[in-house]
Scaffold this active site. Structure first.
Site, PDB file in Angstrom:
ATOM      1  N   TRP A   1     -33.807  17.100  -3.412  1.00 47.50           N
ATOM      2  CA  TRP A   1     -32.947  16.521  -4.439  1.00 47.50           C
ATOM      3  C   TRP A   1     -33.751  15.844  -5.536  1.00 47.50           C
ATOM      4  O   TRP A   1     -33.413  15.960  -6.725  1.00 47.50           O
ATOM      5  CB  TRP A   1     -31.926  15.570  -3.802  1.00 47.50           C
ATOM      6  CG  TRP A   1     -30.950  16.338  -2.983  1.00 47.50           C
ATOM      7  CD1 TRP A   1     -30.828  16.338  -1.627  1.00 47.50           C
ATOM      8  CD2 TRP A   1     -29.991  17.280  -3.467  1.00 47.50           C
ATOM      9  NE1 TRP A   1     -29.840  17.219  -1.240  1.00 47.50           N
ATOM     10  CE2 TRP A   1     -29.307  17.816  -2.340  1.00 47.50           C
ATOM     11  CE3 TRP A   1     -29.636  17.734  -4.736  1.00 47.50           C
ATOM     12  CZ2 TRP A   1     -28.297  18.764  -2.456  1.00 47.50           C
ATOM     13  CZ3 TRP A   1     -28.620  18.687  -4.853  1.00 47.50           C
ATOM     14  CH2 TRP A   1     -27.964  19.183  -3.720  1.00 47.50           C
TER      15      TRP A   1
ATOM     16  N   ASP B   1     -31.373   7.812  -7.097  1.00 49.34           N
ATOM     17  CA  ASP B   1     -30.269   8.617  -6.578  1.00 49.34           C
ATOM     18  C   ASP B   1     -30.042   8.144  -5.151  1.00 49.34           C
ATOM     19  O   ASP B   1     -30.852   8.383  -4.261  1.00 49.34           O
ATOM     20  CB  ASP B   1     -30.662  10.100  -6.614  1.00 49.34           C
ATOM     21  CG  ASP B   1     -29.630  11.009  -5.948  1.00 49.34           C
ATOM     22  OD1 ASP B   1     -28.609  10.500  -5.446  1.00 49.34           O
ATOM     23  OD2 ASP B   1     -29.872  12.231  -5.917  1.00 49.34           O
TER      24      ASP B   1
ATOM     25  N   LYS C   1     -20.554  11.137   0.921  1.00 44.74           N
ATOM     26  CA  LYS C   1     -21.361  10.918   2.122  1.00 44.74           C
ATOM     27  C   LYS C   1     -20.821   9.718   2.902  1.00 44.74           C
ATOM     28  O   LYS C   1     -20.395   9.838   4.031  1.00 44.74           O
ATOM     29  CB  LYS C   1     -22.825  10.661   1.755  1.00 44.74           C
ATOM     30  CG  LYS C   1     -23.414  11.600   0.725  1.00 44.74           C
ATOM     31  CD  LYS C   1     -23.632  12.998   1.241  1.00 44.74           C
ATOM     32  CE  LYS C   1     -24.403  13.836   0.225  1.00 44.74           C
ATOM     33  NZ  LYS C   1     -24.661  15.205   0.708  1.00 44.74           N
TER      34      LYS C   1
END
Length: 425
Positions: free
Chosen positions: A163, A235, A259
């Site tokens: 990511w 992030d 999440k």
């Protein structure tokens, strides 16, 4: 033979087997009867079920423990409340999904969600809270567009997994982004000593991914930015609201909700206010932080239902005692799973350096190879533990144990792992 095929493989878990739901045909054939409850008065106090008993009841009611990486499991109590309010929200005669985002009901809901999130993370007044769309991936572009004056501005990236690598590659389109450290050669199994991050003092910001969902690497502390403006960007998609964070250390925190805090469709950004309002001229209106800050996240129709569910989750986390208590629960779950892997004599292998193992996403492999991993995943699913397949880019097994995964779910997985090893030496 047919009966044997439906019997749980694990002798340890057969007692906890979940009864199969009735078929559509049998359900259709049976008339629907509403339960009749006899009225009675009792002076005796009713004891609340223990957390373990509540989790076991949840499993029976839901049928599975969901170890998916995202969209991920949500608290059953939140889902039930959303269900109860689905058709008629607070006596309005409408669902929150169909009412105006500018009406008083939704205005109250989004303001309560922001207030509770601020309480959870102790968000200072120096930072704005934005409810956005487009996933964290959209923020890969929004961050350099808002923080860099043009494509020649440098920016530093710690590339600790898939990511953060994607964020770096996207930022290169809108800035002179460079890699200050990369874990690629080590297959993204470690994090650097902070003094090993080759920061550029002229960089506009230093970007990290606080928890790599795929590779299971998590920052336990955060590097100090050495750039002129002291801007750290994170992030936090897969460990957002899983533990306390000193928000004041960050210029920007962004996270996809799916999440730990809600369904997919909403992205939360916490942005230092002095960084708002200087976006590059080419910045699309929907990627400009000022657009959303000036309009209280209501510039256009937001993902109303997703924000509403996030608000319910924030209430639930506060009711648990806040993020310090949530962190303790997450550490206990992760510890039980990692201890089982490490005590398996190499049967199960987690490649991540112990000091940076994620409390949210636990990847591991079986030393006996991919065929046994497939067997492990298939048998676990039959026992009511689903979505354990590793990410397609790395394979193996991955157990995502976010806030809403109860300890009982991890304990059941641990029992299954031990039994699987015993049956397949």
């Amino acid at each position: 033979m047919a009966a044997a095929a439906t019997t749980p493989h694990s002798l340890l878990l057969q007692r906890a087997a979940i009864p199969a739901a009735p078929s559509r045909a049998s359900a259709a054939a049976s008339p629907v009867r509403l339960p009749v409850r006899a009225a009675r008065i009792s002076c005796a106090a009713v004891a609340a079920p223990s957390p373990a008993a509540a989790a076991a009841a949840d499993e029976v009611e839901r049928g599975v423990y969901n170890f998916a990486a995202g969209p991920a499991t949500l608290p059953l109590s939140v889902l039930k409340r959303a269900q109860a309010e689905l058709v008629d929200y607070h006596g309005s005669g409408m669902s929150i999904m169909e009412m105006s985002h500018r009406g008083k009901e939704f205005d109250a809901a989004i303001k309560k969600a922001e207030s509770d999130l601020r309480a959870l993370l102790a968000v200072p007044d120096t930072h704005a809270v934005l409810f956005l769309q487009g996933g964290a991936t959209t923020q890969f572009a929004a961050v350099p567009l808002n923080l860099c004056t043009g494509p020649s501005d440098p920016a530093d990236f710690v590339v600790s997994g898939s990511w953060s690598d994607k964020a770096f590659k996207e930022a290169k389109k809108f800035s002179a982004a460079s890699v200050a450290w990369s874990g690629k050669d080590g297959k993204y199994t470690a994090l650097p000593p902070f003094d090993a991050i080759a920061q550029n003092p002229e960089a506009r910001f230093l970007h990290i991914c606080s928890n790599e969902t795929i590779h299971g690497v998590e920052f336990k502390d955060y590097p100090e930015p050495r750039n002129r403006s002291g801007i750290l960007v994170a992030d936090m998609s897969s460990n957002f609201c899983s533990k306390p964070v000193d928000v004041s250390r960050f210029g920007v925190i962004y996270a996809g909700a799916q999440k730990n805090v809600g369904p997919s469709g909403v992205t939360i950004a916490i942005v230092r206010k002095d960084l708002i309002g200087a976006a590059q001229p080419i910045t699309p209106v929907m990627l400009d932080f000022k657009t959303h800050a000036d309009n209280a996240s209501l510039y256009n129709t937001p993902p109303c239902f997703a924000i509403y569910v996030c608000g319910l989750v924030f209430e639930d986390l506060l009711a648990q005692g806040g993020l310090a208590e949530v962190e303790k629960k997450n550490a206990r779950k992760a510890g039980a799973l990692y201890d089982t892997i490490d005590a398996s004599g190499g049967y199960y292998v987690c490649p991540v350096d112990k000091s940076v193992r994620s409390h949210m996403n636990v990847p591991f492999t079986l030393a006996k190879g991919p065929d046994f991993e497939k067997q492990f995943i298939a048998e676990a699913a039959k026992e009511g533990m689903v979505q354990l397949k590793g990410h397609r880019s790395v394979g193996g097994v991955r157990a995502s144990i976010y806030n809403a995964m109860p300890l009982a779910g991890v304990e059941k997985l641990v029992a299954f792992m031990k039994d699987f090893q015993a049956r397949n030496p």
